[in-house]
Design a protein around this motif. Structure first.
Motif, PDB file in Angstrom:
ATOM      1  N   LYS A   1      -3.002 -29.113 -25.717  1.00 41.36           N
ATOM      2  CA  LYS A   1      -3.921 -28.525 -26.291  1.00 41.36           C
ATOM      3  C   LYS A   1      -3.940 -27.033 -27.276  1.00 41.36           C
ATOM      4  CE  LYS A   1      -8.477 -27.962 -25.143  1.00 41.36           C
ATOM      5  NZ  LYS A   1      -9.928 -27.519 -23.718  1.00 41.36           N
ATOM      6  N   ARG A   2      -3.221 -26.457 -26.843  1.00 45.46           N
ATOM      7  CA  ARG A   2      -3.221 -25.208 -27.459  1.00 45.46           C
ATOM      8  C   ARG A   2      -2.217 -25.580 -28.636  1.00 45.46           C
ATOM      9  NH1 ARG A   2      -2.290 -20.916 -23.377  1.00 45.46           N
ATOM     10  NH2 ARG A   2      -4.305 -21.148 -24.031  1.00 45.46           N
ATOM     11  N   LEU A   3      -0.974 -26.028 -28.578  1.00 47.84           N
ATOM     12  CA  LEU A   3      -0.095 -26.107 -29.596  1.00 47.84           C
ATOM     13  C   LEU A   3      -0.360 -27.125 -30.829  1.00 47.84           C
ATOM     14  CD1 LEU A   3       3.277 -27.423 -27.097  1.00 47.84           C
ATOM     15  CD2 LEU A   3       2.757 -25.585 -28.740  1.00 47.84           C
ATOM     16  N   HIS A   4      -1.766 -28.186 -30.487  1.00 46.80           N
ATOM     17  CA  HIS A   4      -2.448 -28.799 -30.893  1.00 46.80           C
ATOM     18  C   HIS A   4      -3.732 -28.194 -32.648  1.00 46.80           C
ATOM     19  CE1 HIS A   4      -0.864 -32.402 -29.256  1.00 46.80           C
ATOM     20  NE2 HIS A   4      -0.744 -33.505 -30.331  1.00 46.80           N
ATOM     21  N   LYS A   5      -3.686 -27.314 -31.610  1.00 45.57           N
ATOM     22  CA  LYS A   5      -5.268 -26.077 -32.243  1.00 45.57           C
ATOM     23  C   LYS A   5      -4.226 -25.598 -33.149  1.00 45.57           C
ATOM     24  CE  LYS A   5      -9.032 -25.022 -29.437  1.00 45.57           C
ATOM     25  NZ  LYS A   5      -9.214 -24.688 -28.025  1.00 45.57           N
ATOM     26  N   LEU A   6      -2.897 -24.992 -32.316  1.00 48.17           N
ATOM     27  CA  LEU A   6      -1.976 -24.081 -33.722  1.00 48.17           C
ATOM     28  C   LEU A   6      -1.464 -25.115 -35.113  1.00 48.17           C
ATOM     29  CD1 LEU A   6      -0.387 -22.527 -30.921  1.00 48.17           C
ATOM     30  CD2 LEU A   6      -1.314 -21.449 -32.994  1.00 48.17           C
ATOM     31  N   LYS A   7      -1.245 -26.578 -34.266  1.00 47.22           N
ATOM     32  CA  LYS A   7      -0.671 -27.527 -34.859  1.00 47.22           C
ATOM     33  C   LYS A   7      -2.227 -27.953 -36.835  1.00 47.22           C
ATOM     34  CE  LYS A   7       1.757 -30.448 -37.595  1.00 47.22           C
ATOM     35  NZ  LYS A   7       2.979 -29.690 -38.253  1.00 47.22           N
ATOM     36  N   ASP A   8      -3.119 -27.593 -36.208  1.00 49.35           N
ATOM     37  CA  ASP A   8      -4.026 -27.909 -36.595  1.00 49.35           C
ATOM     38  C   ASP A   8      -4.735 -27.118 -37.870  1.00 49.35           C
ATOM     39  OD1 ASP A   8      -5.018 -30.820 -35.257  1.00 49.35           O
ATOM     40  OD2 ASP A   8      -5.643 -30.198 -34.084  1.00 49.35           O
ATOM     41  N   MET A   9      -3.965 -25.503 -37.297  1.00 46.45           N
ATOM     42  CA  MET A   9      -4.563 -24.845 -38.209  1.00 46.45           C
ATOM     43  C   MET A   9      -3.312 -24.801 -39.711  1.00 46.45           C
ATOM     44  SD  MET A   9      -5.290 -21.742 -35.079  1.00 46.45           S
ATOM     45  CE  MET A   9      -4.576 -20.066 -35.658  1.00 46.45           C
ATOM     46  N   GLY A  10      -2.485 -25.400 -39.009  1.00 41.50           N
ATOM     47  CA  GLY A  10      -1.588 -26.114 -40.025  1.00 41.50           C
ATOM     48  C   GLY A  10      -0.492 -24.642 -40.364  1.00 41.50           C
ATOM     49  N   VAL A  11      -0.230 -24.051 -39.009  1.00 43.95           N
ATOM     50  CA  VAL A  11       1.270 -23.011 -38.674  1.00 43.95           C
ATOM     51  C   VAL A  11       2.243 -23.954 -37.984  1.00 43.95           C
ATOM     52  CG1 VAL A  11       1.766 -21.750 -36.639  1.00 43.95           C
ATOM     53  CG2 VAL A  11      -0.766 -21.265 -37.047  1.00 43.95           C
ATOM     54  N   LYS A  12       3.274 -23.753 -38.582  1.00 42.48           N
ATOM     55  CA  LYS A  12       4.457 -24.832 -38.196  1.00 42.48           C
ATOM     56  C   LYS A  12       5.233 -23.911 -36.166  1.00 42.48           C
ATOM     57  CE  LYS A  12       5.974 -25.782 -42.393  1.00 42.48           C
ATOM     58  NZ  LYS A  12       5.747 -25.377 -43.326  1.00 42.48           N
ATOM     59  N   LEU A  13       5.749 -25.278 -36.480  1.00 41.34           N
ATOM     60  CA  LEU A  13       6.051 -25.163 -34.363  1.00 41.34           C
ATOM     61  C   LEU A  13       7.694 -25.038 -34.922  1.00 41.34           C
ATOM     62  CD1 LEU A  13       2.836 -26.410 -32.545  1.00 41.34           C
ATOM     63  CD2 LEU A  13       3.306 -24.356 -33.595  1.00 41.34           C
ATOM     64  N   ALA A  14       8.112 -24.253 -34.229  1.00 43.38           N
ATOM     65  CA  ALA A  14      10.393 -24.588 -33.875  1.00 43.38           C
ATOM     66  C   ALA A  14      10.463 -24.102 -31.967  1.00 43.38           C
ATOM     67  CB  ALA A  14      10.808 -23.612 -34.547  1.00 43.38           C
ATOM     68  N   ILE A  15      11.264 -25.631 -31.991  1.00 45.88           N
ATOM     69  CA  ILE A  15      11.870 -25.236 -30.460  1.00 45.88           C
ATOM     70  C   ILE A  15      13.107 -24.281 -30.676  1.00 45.88           C
ATOM     71  CG2 ILE A  15      12.403 -26.178 -27.993  1.00 45.88           C
ATOM     72  CD1 ILE A  15       9.146 -26.660 -28.434  1.00 45.88           C
ATOM     73  N   ASP A  16      12.857 -22.911 -30.149  1.00 50.05           N
ATOM     74  CA  ASP A  16      14.102 -22.410 -30.290  1.00 50.05           C
ATOM     75  C   ASP A  16      15.380 -22.819 -29.462  1.00 50.05           C
ATOM     76  OD1 ASP A  16      16.303 -20.474 -30.948  1.00 50.05           O
ATOM     77  OD2 ASP A  16      14.605 -18.665 -30.835  1.00 50.05           O
ATOM     78  N   ASP A  17      16.333 -22.331 -29.625  1.00 46.65           N
ATOM     79  CA  ASP A  17      17.493 -22.202 -28.201  1.00 46.65           C
ATOM     80  C   ASP A  17      17.448 -23.237 -27.547  1.00 46.65           C
ATOM     81  OD1 ASP A  17      17.896 -19.755 -28.979  1.00 46.65           O
ATOM     82  OD2 ASP A  17      16.528 -18.574 -27.059  1.00 46.65           O
ATOM     83  N   PHE A  18      17.106 -24.704 -28.807  1.00 50.43           N
ATOM     84  CA  PHE A  18      17.421 -26.138 -27.529  1.00 50.43           C
ATOM     85  C   PHE A  18      17.877 -26.312 -27.391  1.00 50.43           C
ATOM     86  CE2 PHE A  18      17.143 -30.582 -28.517  1.00 50.43           C
ATOM     87  CZ  PHE A  18      16.001 -30.417 -27.605  1.00 50.43           C
ATOM     88  N   GLY A  19      18.252 -27.340 -25.807  1.00 50.40           N
ATOM     89  CA  GLY A  19      19.038 -28.018 -25.408  1.00 50.40           C
ATOM     90  C   GLY A  19      19.731 -26.716 -24.229  1.00 50.40           C
ATOM     91  N   THR A  20      19.219 -25.821 -24.277  1.00 42.93           N
ATOM     92  CA  THR A  20      19.681 -24.722 -23.181  1.00 42.93           C
ATOM     93  C   THR A  20      18.413 -24.607 -21.695  1.00 42.93           C
ATOM     94  OG1 THR A  20      18.507 -22.744 -24.350  1.00 42.93           O
ATOM     95  CG2 THR A  20      20.734 -22.991 -25.012  1.00 42.93           C
ATOM     96  N   GLY A  21      17.373 -24.807 -22.278  1.00 42.59           N
ATOM     97  CA  GLY A  21      15.830 -24.796 -21.587  1.00 42.59           C
ATOM     98  C   GLY A  21      15.626 -25.278 -20.198  1.00 42.59           C
TER      99      GLY A  21
END
Ligand code: C2E
Ligand code: MG
Ligand code: MG
Ligand code: MG
Length: 280
Positions: free
Chosen positions: A164-184
């Motif tokens: 829900k939180r990610l969708h809210k941020l996305k709806d605000m127009g903020v960009k989302l990236a996944i850092d260190d992908f593949g290590t978690g």
């Protein structure tokens, strides 16, 4: 007060059995002071489009200049800030400062590129989106210039609320990236459900991309996965022309690393940018 500091410094370097605990406590109280005294600042590492070599973003990285210990690296204090809860206040300062400086640089005529801010998992608490909204409003920054770098750990905790939180941020127009992908924690299904824009290939894969078949295979797979899901893919820790050539060949979109530039102070960044402008 000086005496107290001196004792702390001693504890910081002592190697007796309790030194790990003492170091943690010393750093923790140092962090509290740093928050009060304004001892933190940000550096920015440029991110480039691999095909066009155009500047496409800046990653904000926190720096701590301690009056006696000198520069303390994030690897040393971020985990302690996370455990003690101080990361919430520190992280708030980082977002504010990053937005403020981005607006400032843009007002001077600097390239209009997003600033990427690292978010630690304890920061992603209740109503994190309210903080982001407030900071955007205060700074006057347009939301598309803020990118949040999340870890796999964040997106994996507590599915529903996070989604829900990610969708809210996305709806605000903020960009989302996944850092260190593949290590978690690697359940890939979250990529399908969460509105992610970008994957950052961890530098541990990029480092040996030339010599290590496995690292090359993983890098190739991440690029192809990202593109299939219509995400941008950026490689971190690019240090050589050879690594860059490999990444270009594999179709990776963006890169950052010492090959292009180390993280720069805002002053150095501005000087460099306007020097380039004059040349062009
Ligand atoms: P990260 O977000 O994955 O950041 C990349 C790190 O790699 C940075 O280290 C950067 O200086 C370093 N780096 C950049 N190019 C190269 C390269 O070509 N080769 C190598 N070997 N390293 C390169 P830094 O600044 O020491 O930060 C380390 C980690 O600390 C970051 O990893 C991030 O997880 C955390 N961190 C830094 N700033 C913040 C912050 O403001 N908030 C939070 N929550 N975490 C932060
Ligand atoms: Mg990062
Ligand atoms: Mg990273
Ligand atoms: Mg990292």
């Amino acid at each position: 007060h000086a005496k107290e500091r001196g004792r702390n410094t001693y504890q910081f370097f002592t190697s007796d059995m309790n030194s790990a605990v003492l170091e943690r406590l010393t750093i923790e109280s140092g962090l509290r002071e740093a928050l009060e005294n304004g001892a933190f600042f940000l550096e920015y590492q440029p991110q480039y489009d691999i095909k066009t070599h155009k500047l496409v973003g800046l990653e904000a990285l926190i720096r701590w200049q301690h009056p006696e210990w000198g520069r303390v690296p994030p690897s040393r204090f971020i985990p302690i800030a996370e455990d003690s809860g101080l990361i919430v206040a520190i992280g708030e300062w980082v977002i504010r400062e990053a937005c403020r400086q981005n607006v400032y640089l843009q007002s001077l005529g600097f390239a209009k590129v997003p600033v990427a801010v690292n978010i630690a998992s304890p920061q992603f608490i209740q109503r994190f989106e309210d903080l982001v909204e407030r900071v955007l409003e205060e700074s006057g920054m347009e939301p598309q210039y803020l990118e949040l770098e999340l870890t796999e750990g964040i997106v994996m905790q507590g599915e529903g609320a996070i989604q829900k939180r990610l969708h809210k941020l996305k709806d605000m127009g903020v960009k989302l990236a996944i850092d260190d992908f593949g290590t978690g924690y690697s359940s890939l299904s979250y990529l399908k459900r969460f509105p992610i824009d970008k994957l950052k290939i961890d530098q541990s894969f990029v480092r040996d991309i030339i010599d290590d078949q496995d690292d090359l295979a993983i890098t190739r797979a991440v690029i192809s996965l990202g593109h299939s899901l219509r995400l941008k893919v950026i490689a971190e820790g690019v240090e050589t022309e050879q690594q860059l050539a490999f990444l270009r060949e594999e179709g990776c979109d963006q890169a950052q690393g010492f090959y292009f530039s180390p993280p720069l102070s805002v002053k150095a960044l501005g000087d460099w940018f306007f020097r380039e402008l004059k040349k062009a």
